[in-house]
Design an enzyme around this catalytic site. Structure first.
Site, PDB file in Angstrom:
ATOM      1  N   ARG A 108      45.465  36.774  42.996  1.00  0.00           N
ATOM      2  CA  ARG A 108      45.042  36.670  41.591  1.00  0.00           C
ATOM      3  C   ARG A 108      43.532  36.671  41.604  1.00  0.00           C
ATOM      4  NH1 ARG A 108      47.198  32.876  36.751  1.00  0.00           N
ATOM      5  NH2 ARG A 108      48.755  34.535  36.876  1.00  0.00           N
ATOM      6  N   HIS A 135      48.640  42.652  34.614  1.00  0.00           N
ATOM      7  CA  HIS A 135      49.493  41.547  35.087  1.00  0.00           C
ATOM      8  C   HIS A 135      50.921  42.076  35.212  1.00  0.00           C
ATOM      9  CE1 HIS A 135      50.740  37.639  36.081  1.00  0.00           C
ATOM     10  NE2 HIS A 135      50.571  36.997  34.946  1.00  0.00           N
ATOM     11  N   GLN A 138      54.142  39.743  35.575  1.00  0.00           N
ATOM     12  CA  GLN A 138      54.559  39.103  34.332  1.00  0.00           C
ATOM     13  C   GLN A 138      55.504  40.020  33.550  1.00  0.00           C
ATOM     14  OE1 GLN A 138      53.787  35.938  33.014  1.00  0.00           O
ATOM     15  NE2 GLN A 138      55.442  36.541  31.650  1.00  0.00           N
ATOM     16  N   ASP A 226      49.806  36.497  23.446  1.00  0.00           N
ATOM     17  CA  ASP A 226      49.209  35.797  24.583  1.00  0.00           C
ATOM     18  C   ASP A 226      47.956  35.116  24.047  1.00  0.00           C
ATOM     19  OD1 ASP A 226      48.509  34.929  27.143  1.00  0.00           O
ATOM     20  OD2 ASP A 226      47.812  36.892  27.823  1.00  0.00           O
ATOM     21  N   CYS A 265      53.647  34.880  27.768  1.00  0.00           N
ATOM     22  CA  CYS A 265      53.617  34.680  29.229  1.00  0.00           C
ATOM     23  C   CYS A 265      53.281  33.242  29.598  1.00  0.00           C
ATOM     24  CB  CYS A 265      52.626  35.650  29.855  1.00  0.00           C
ATOM     25  SG  CYS A 265      50.910  35.359  29.376  1.00  0.00           S
TER      26      CYS A 265
HETATM   27  N1   CP Z   1      52.004  33.614  33.014  1.00  0.00           N
HETATM   28  C1   CP Z   1      51.286  33.289  34.122  1.00  0.00           C
HETATM   29  O1   CP Z   1      50.874  34.158  34.910  1.00  0.00           O
HETATM   30  O2   CP Z   1      51.098  31.959  34.276  1.00  0.00           O
HETATM   31  P1   CP Z   1      50.114  31.244  35.308  1.00  0.00           P
HETATM   32  O3   CP Z   1      48.717  31.558  34.891  1.00  0.00           O
HETATM   33  O4   CP Z   1      50.447  29.797  35.175  1.00  0.00           O
HETATM   34  O5   CP Z   1      50.399  31.788  36.688  1.00  0.00           O
HETATM   35  N1  NVA Z   2      45.801  36.898  29.555  1.00  0.00           N
HETATM   36  C1  NVA Z   2      45.893  35.636  30.243  1.00  0.00           C
HETATM   37  C2  NVA Z   2      47.151  35.558  31.022  1.00  0.00           C
HETATM   38  C3  NVA Z   2      47.365  34.266  31.749  1.00  0.00           C
HETATM   39  C4  NVA Z   2      48.634  34.242  32.538  1.00  0.00           C
HETATM   40  C5  NVA Z   2      44.685  35.441  31.143  1.00  0.00           C
HETATM   41  O1  NVA Z   2      44.296  36.388  31.830  1.00  0.00           O
HETATM   42  O2  NVA Z   2      44.113  34.358  31.128  1.00  0.00           O
END
Ligand code: CP
Ligand code: NVA
Length: 308
Positions: A108, A135, A138, A226, A265
């Protein structure tokens, strides 16, 4: 060839469909089992996944860890700040070293170019656990949640509300791969990535951009939103103000198909992008969606490691 999963199109529509079927079967086969007991066939016995986090995570971290346990393998977490990567060791050298010790890498990070570089130098599969651009893991979970509720993906009507962020980009990519329609309702200046839209349309998905939230949700079978400000985004008052008309509330949900489901998500910013009434209401599938990260991630891992 090493199977990296940087985007949904690395797998493709047929493989994504196979992943969803496998996830449904595995989920059913272990119903009521203790959560860390390996699946009967333990297909990744002896395998190790390294997880690199340059941003916070709850679901991604736990779902990949539990996925590896359920597949018979194990996972180790590398918080980037406490690794040499965090002190400037190159991505390429990190990829070379990890490839000698683990079977797959999930990362990540912020800049998508970094994950591409990691995949370029890694000799083991690299999985995208979220970048600023996309992502995909997800969205595998989201598709699973939609399919297990009886919806068929081709021709599905999906509405996305709010910021055109990483999750929106992967949803658009899925529309191309699985041939459904996604209507993006959001303010001007916050549209999803143009390349993803172009690619999805070329692949046979329908992508409609509108600034009218009602147009976006009208007749939709799935309504998705989101956070308005993603990790690493500057945000600010102007950004938040622009998002206000796109809040998913009861009045907006009433414009969707009566059988519509709501997805997010998570983490949610309650009473911002979604009201408590919607996220805690009967149309919300967010807890199944969160659980499905685990089942979806198992399929992604199995595919990446050549077992699917
Ligand atoms: N939806 C998601 O990726 O959650 P986290 O940021 O908790 O991993
Ligand atoms: N769009 C959000 C998703 C988190 C899982 C972010 O990148 O923070």
């Amino acid at each position: 060839m090493t199977r990296h999963f940087l985007s949904l199109s690395d797998a493709g529509g047929d493989t994504l469909a196979a992943m969803l079927n496998d996830a449904i079967d595995r989920k059913a086969a272990r119903k009521e089992w203790p959560k860390a007991r390996p699946d009967a066939d333990a297909p990744l016995a002896g395998h190790v996944l390294a997880m690199i986090f340059e941003k916070n995570s709850t679901r991604t971290r736990v779902s990949f860890d539990m996925a590896m346990r359920q597949l018979g393998g194990s996972a180790l977490i590398m918080e980037a700040g406490s690794t040499q990567l965090g002190r400037g060791e190159t991505v390429a050298d990190t990829a070379r070293v990890l490839s000698r010790m683990v079977d797959a890498i999930m990362i990540r990070t912020d800049d998508h170019a970094k994950i591409e570089e990691l995949a370029h130098y890694a000799e083991v599969p690299v999985i995208n656990g979220l970048t600023d651009l996309s992502h995909p893991c997800q969205i595998v979970a989201d598709l699973l949640t939609v399919v297990e509720r009886g919806f068929s993906l081709p021709g599905l009507q999906v509405a996305w509300l709010g910021d055109g962020n990483n999750v929106a980009n992967s949803l658009i990519e899925a529309a191309g791969q699985m041939k459904f329609t996604v209507r993006i309702g959001g303010p001007s200046g916050y549209e999803p990535n143009a390349g993803f839209i172009e690619q999805a349309r070329a692949a046979g998905g329908e992508v409609i951009l509108t600034q009218d939230p009602i147009h976006a949700v009208k007749g939709a079978q799935v309504v998705v939103t989101d956070t308005w400000v993603s990790m690493g985004q500057p945000g600010g008052e102007k950004h938040i103000a622009a998002m206000q008309p796109y809040q998913v509330n009861t009045a907006l949900m009433a414009q969707a198909d009566p059988g519509a489901m709501f997805l997010h998500c998570l983490p949610a910013h309650r009473e911002e992008e979604v009201t408590n009434e919607v996220i805690d209401g009967p149309q919300s599938a967010v807890w199944d969606e969160a659980e499905n990260r685990l089942h979806a991630q198992k399929s992604v891992l199995l595919w990446a490691l050549g077992k699917l």
